[in-house]
Motif scaffolding. Sequence first.
Motif, mmCIF file in Angstrom:
data_model
loop_
_atom_site.group_PDB
_atom_site.id
_atom_site.type_symbol
_atom_site.label_atom_id
_atom_site.label_comp_id
_atom_site.label_asym_id
_atom_site.label_seq_id
_atom_site.Cartn_x
_atom_site.Cartn_y
_atom_site.Cartn_z
ATOM 1 N N PRO A 325 16.501 5.887 6.954
ATOM 2 C CA PRO A 325 15.402 6.688 7.511
ATOM 3 C C PRO A 325 14.994 7.852 6.623
ATOM 4 C CG PRO A 325 16.998 6.156 9.225
ATOM 5 C CD PRO A 325 17.589 5.696 7.920
ATOM 6 N N ASN A 326 15.928 8.420 5.878
ATOM 7 C CA ASN A 326 15.591 9.553 5.006
ATOM 8 C C ASN A 326 14.698 9.129 3.850
ATOM 9 O OD1 ASN A 326 15.793 12.304 4.261
ATOM 10 N ND2 ASN A 326 17.289 11.756 2.685
ATOM 11 N N ASP A 327 14.683 7.799 3.546
ATOM 12 C CA ASP A 327 13.887 7.296 2.428
ATOM 13 C C ASP A 327 12.646 6.542 2.872
ATOM 14 O OD1 ASP A 327 15.801 8.309 0.680
ATOM 15 O OD2 ASP A 327 16.997 6.466 0.742
ATOM 16 N N TYR A 328 12.328 6.547 4.179
ATOM 17 C CA TYR A 328 11.114 5.880 4.643
ATOM 18 C C TYR A 328 9.888 6.533 3.982
ATOM 19 C CZ TYR A 328 13.610 3.423 8.388
ATOM 20 O OH TYR A 328 14.448 2.602 9.089
ATOM 21 N N PRO A 329 8.961 5.738 3.439
ATOM 22 C CA PRO A 329 7.757 6.345 2.841
ATOM 23 C C PRO A 329 6.858 6.971 3.896
ATOM 24 C CG PRO A 329 7.590 3.952 2.856
ATOM 25 C CD PRO A 329 8.995 4.276 3.285
ATOM 26 N N MET A 330 6.200 8.047 3.502
ATOM 27 C CA MET A 330 5.309 8.785 4.393
ATOM 28 C C MET A 330 3.868 8.495 4.018
ATOM 29 S SD MET A 330 5.295 12.912 5.112
ATOM 30 C CE MET A 330 7.074 12.854 5.385
ATOM 31 N N GLY A 331 2.987 8.497 5.005
ATOM 32 C CA GLY A 331 1.584 8.224 4.742
ATOM 33 C C GLY A 331 0.682 8.861 5.773
ATOM 34 N N VAL A 332 -0.611 8.803 5.496
ATOM 35 C CA VAL A 332 -1.637 9.350 6.380
ATOM 36 C C VAL A 332 -2.473 8.195 6.920
ATOM 37 C CG1 VAL A 332 -3.602 10.921 6.571
ATOM 38 C CG2 VAL A 332 -1.697 11.473 5.035
ATOM 39 N N VAL A 333 -2.705 8.185 8.225
ATOM 40 C CA VAL A 333 -3.494 7.136 8.868
ATOM 41 C C VAL A 333 -4.965 7.324 8.507
ATOM 42 C CG1 VAL A 333 -4.148 6.097 11.059
ATOM 43 C CG2 VAL A 333 -1.832 6.997 10.755
ATOM 44 N N LYS A 334 -5.574 6.278 7.944
ATOM 45 C CA LYS A 334 -6.991 6.317 7.577
ATOM 46 C C LYS A 334 -7.864 5.551 8.567
ATOM 47 C CE LYS A 334 -6.706 8.789 3.858
ATOM 48 N NZ LYS A 334 -7.339 10.117 3.808
ATOM 49 N N GLU A 335 -7.350 4.464 9.131
ATOM 50 C CA GLU A 335 -8.136 3.636 10.045
ATOM 51 C C GLU A 335 -7.183 2.939 11.000
ATOM 52 O OE1 GLU A 335 -11.442 -0.019 9.880
ATOM 53 O OE2 GLU A 335 -10.333 0.614 8.091
ATOM 54 N N ILE A 336 -7.623 2.769 12.253
ATOM 55 C CA ILE A 336 -6.806 2.082 13.243
ATOM 56 C C ILE A 336 -7.587 0.911 13.827
ATOM 57 C CG2 ILE A 336 -5.470 4.135 13.836
ATOM 58 C CD1 ILE A 336 -7.221 4.436 16.335
ATOM 59 N N ALA A 347 -2.985 -0.511 11.535
ATOM 60 C CA ALA A 347 -3.515 0.710 10.929
ATOM 61 C C ALA A 347 -3.544 0.564 9.416
ATOM 62 C CB ALA A 347 -2.685 1.925 11.323
ATOM 63 N N THR A 348 -4.554 1.171 8.818
ATOM 64 C CA THR A 348 -4.630 1.294 7.361
ATOM 65 C C THR A 348 -4.099 2.667 6.985
ATOM 66 O OG1 THR A 348 -6.578 -0.142 7.294
ATOM 67 C CG2 THR A 348 -6.141 1.212 5.360
ATOM 68 N N ILE A 349 -3.082 2.681 6.149
ATOM 69 C CA ILE A 349 -2.350 3.907 5.851
ATOM 70 C C ILE A 349 -2.376 4.168 4.349
ATOM 71 C CG2 ILE A 349 -0.093 5.044 5.982
ATOM 72 C CD1 ILE A 349 0.476 3.321 8.436
ATOM 73 N N LEU A 350 -2.612 5.415 3.994
ATOM 74 C CA LEU A 350 -2.574 5.850 2.603
ATOM 75 C C LEU A 350 -1.186 6.407 2.311
ATOM 76 C CD1 LEU A 350 -3.984 6.471 -0.117
ATOM 77 C CD2 LEU A 350 -4.613 8.696 0.852
ATOM 78 N N LYS A 351 -0.439 5.715 1.451
ATOM 79 C CA LYS A 351 0.898 6.172 1.102
ATOM 80 C C LYS A 351 0.812 7.451 0.273
ATOM 81 C CE LYS A 351 3.877 2.110 1.215
ATOM 82 N NZ LYS A 351 4.819 1.278 0.425
ATOM 83 N N GLY A 352 1.689 8.405 0.590
ATOM 84 C CA GLY A 352 1.631 9.686 -0.101
ATOM 85 C C GLY A 352 2.145 9.622 -1.522
ATOM 86 N N GLU A 356 -1.589 4.282 -2.422
ATOM 87 C CA GLU A 356 -2.151 2.957 -2.201
ATOM 88 C C GLU A 356 -2.418 2.761 -0.712
ATOM 89 O OE1 GLU A 356 0.396 -0.333 -2.922
ATOM 90 O OE2 GLU A 356 2.231 0.765 -2.407
ATOM 91 N N LEU A 357 -3.482 1.995 -0.405
ATOM 92 C CA LEU A 357 -3.833 1.695 0.974
ATOM 93 C C LEU A 357 -3.127 0.426 1.409
ATOM 94 C CD1 LEU A 357 -7.664 2.475 1.040
ATOM 95 C CD2 LEU A 357 -5.857 3.752 2.190
ATOM 96 N N VAL A 358 -2.400 0.491 2.510
ATOM 97 C CA VAL A 358 -1.664 -0.657 3.032
ATOM 98 C C VAL A 358 -2.011 -0.822 4.501
ATOM 99 C CG1 VAL A 358 0.220 -0.446 1.383
ATOM 100 C CG2 VAL A 358 0.351 0.776 3.553
ATOM 101 N N LYS A 359 -1.913 -2.064 4.979
ATOM 102 C CA LYS A 359 -2.115 -2.378 6.389
ATOM 103 C C LYS A 359 -0.760 -2.683 7.014
ATOM 104 C CE LYS A 359 -6.816 -4.233 6.094
ATOM 105 N NZ LYS A 359 -7.679 -5.410 6.371
ATOM 106 N N ARG A 360 -0.460 -2.009 8.108
ATOM 107 C CA ARG A 360 0.828 -2.172 8.764
ATOM 108 C C ARG A 360 0.658 -2.327 10.272
ATOM 109 N NH1 ARG A 360 1.902 -3.074 4.357
ATOM 110 N NH2 ARG A 360 3.567 -2.222 3.026
ATOM 111 N N HIS A 361 1.619 -3.042 10.858
ATOM 112 C CA HIS A 361 1.653 -3.251 12.307
ATOM 113 C C HIS A 361 2.342 -2.067 12.976
ATOM 114 C CE1 HIS A 361 2.913 -5.203 16.132
ATOM 115 N NE2 HIS A 361 1.744 -5.783 16.007
#
Length: 412
Positions: A325-336, A347-352, A356-361
């Motif tokens: 959990p301490n190494d989970y990548p952080m990101g900002v939600v751009k689209e849901i 959601a489409t998330i921008l990794k900090g 890069e923009l990724v789509k995640r469940h």
Amino acid sequence: MRKRFYVPSYFSVVKRNLRECVFCRRFKSRTISINQSPYRKWRVSPPNVPFRYLFMDFIGPLSVKQQGKKGKIYLLCITCMWSRAVNLIICLDLSVKEFLRAFQIHCFQFGIPEYCISDLGSQLVSASNIIIDYIKDHDTQSYFERNGVQSLKFDQFVKGHSQLGSMVEVCVKLVKRLIYGAIGKNVLEYHDFEFLIQQVIHLVNRRPIAFKEALRDQIGDDIPEPITPENLIHGYDLISVNIIPELHEGRDPDWIPENYSQSKFKQDYNQLQKVRNNLVKLYQEEFIANLIHQAVDVPDRYKPVTHNKISPGDIVLLKENFTKPNDYPMGVVKEIFTNTLGEVTGATILKGKTQELVKRHPSVIIPLLTRKDEIPNNSKVDVQESVVPKDTRVKRQAAIDSSERTRKILEA
């Protein structure tokens, strides 16, 4: 502290501060749960046309012999959402060109689809963009309107939840078990492998998917006649027999093709016969023995859950396998993406870190901070404000007068 002070609502104060702690959220927060599948609408009631709505996925690599050399090939598995039929097309590699060729062959066989769903494979995403841009011209759109067909649409299910592509994954599993179980360690020639793939398509599409009459309504010991994808596509069961002499066990021993040695003939026949027997045996074991197995294997599958909705701008963590959990990548939600219940299904998330923009469940998204949350400037907590919350209830005038008189008595 509890020995020297009395803290009103002690447990509530501690829980509230733990909820507001960013570090505690990182290690104790859970992923988002939803009550409805994001693809429920078109999975429950797709158009009653074969391969109008379909799933796509690749199978492979598989080993074959081409001109005496061992090589690898792949299969494009296309599954119909309405009939559950399967179509397999051989691809030489995983390039965009091979996918476009295979998809065009499928369109020649079953017509142009309306809705295609796949995973986030790079060649699938690139090819879908090429097709969408190519059919935007006026003549193609007019052709679709004249024939009552909606414009082709591609969609990719988000990463993080394997059940989203379960319809095609189940068919991929069936095809793999048939092919690998039938071939075993043998490496067939390309034309023999192509023949085997057609037989696999024939057997998979003859699997029972429903009964014409319910078992509980059936009187007697007779099993009701099953419905197969082949019956839905063609309208009747195909009558197929082997017409190639070497595939029959009781063939004429004197029959030998021209320019074909007897030793080579026996070798090829034994190999094909072994593959065919294994194929039929696996069909009997996999499909007929598991007809009654339905949606009772997962407990509490339809139990309601509490959904925590996220919105664009929120900061989240992306849960990854084999990562602390301490190494989970952080990101900002751009689209849901939401469903009919208003729940977030992707959601489409921008990794900090990588930008890069990724789509995640939602099942791999952990909410960390929302736009309404405020991060404190320091870690100090005001005991007076935290321990004694302000009373915001409306007081009666008599209560106010009584408090005022009590204050004056204490001051005197």
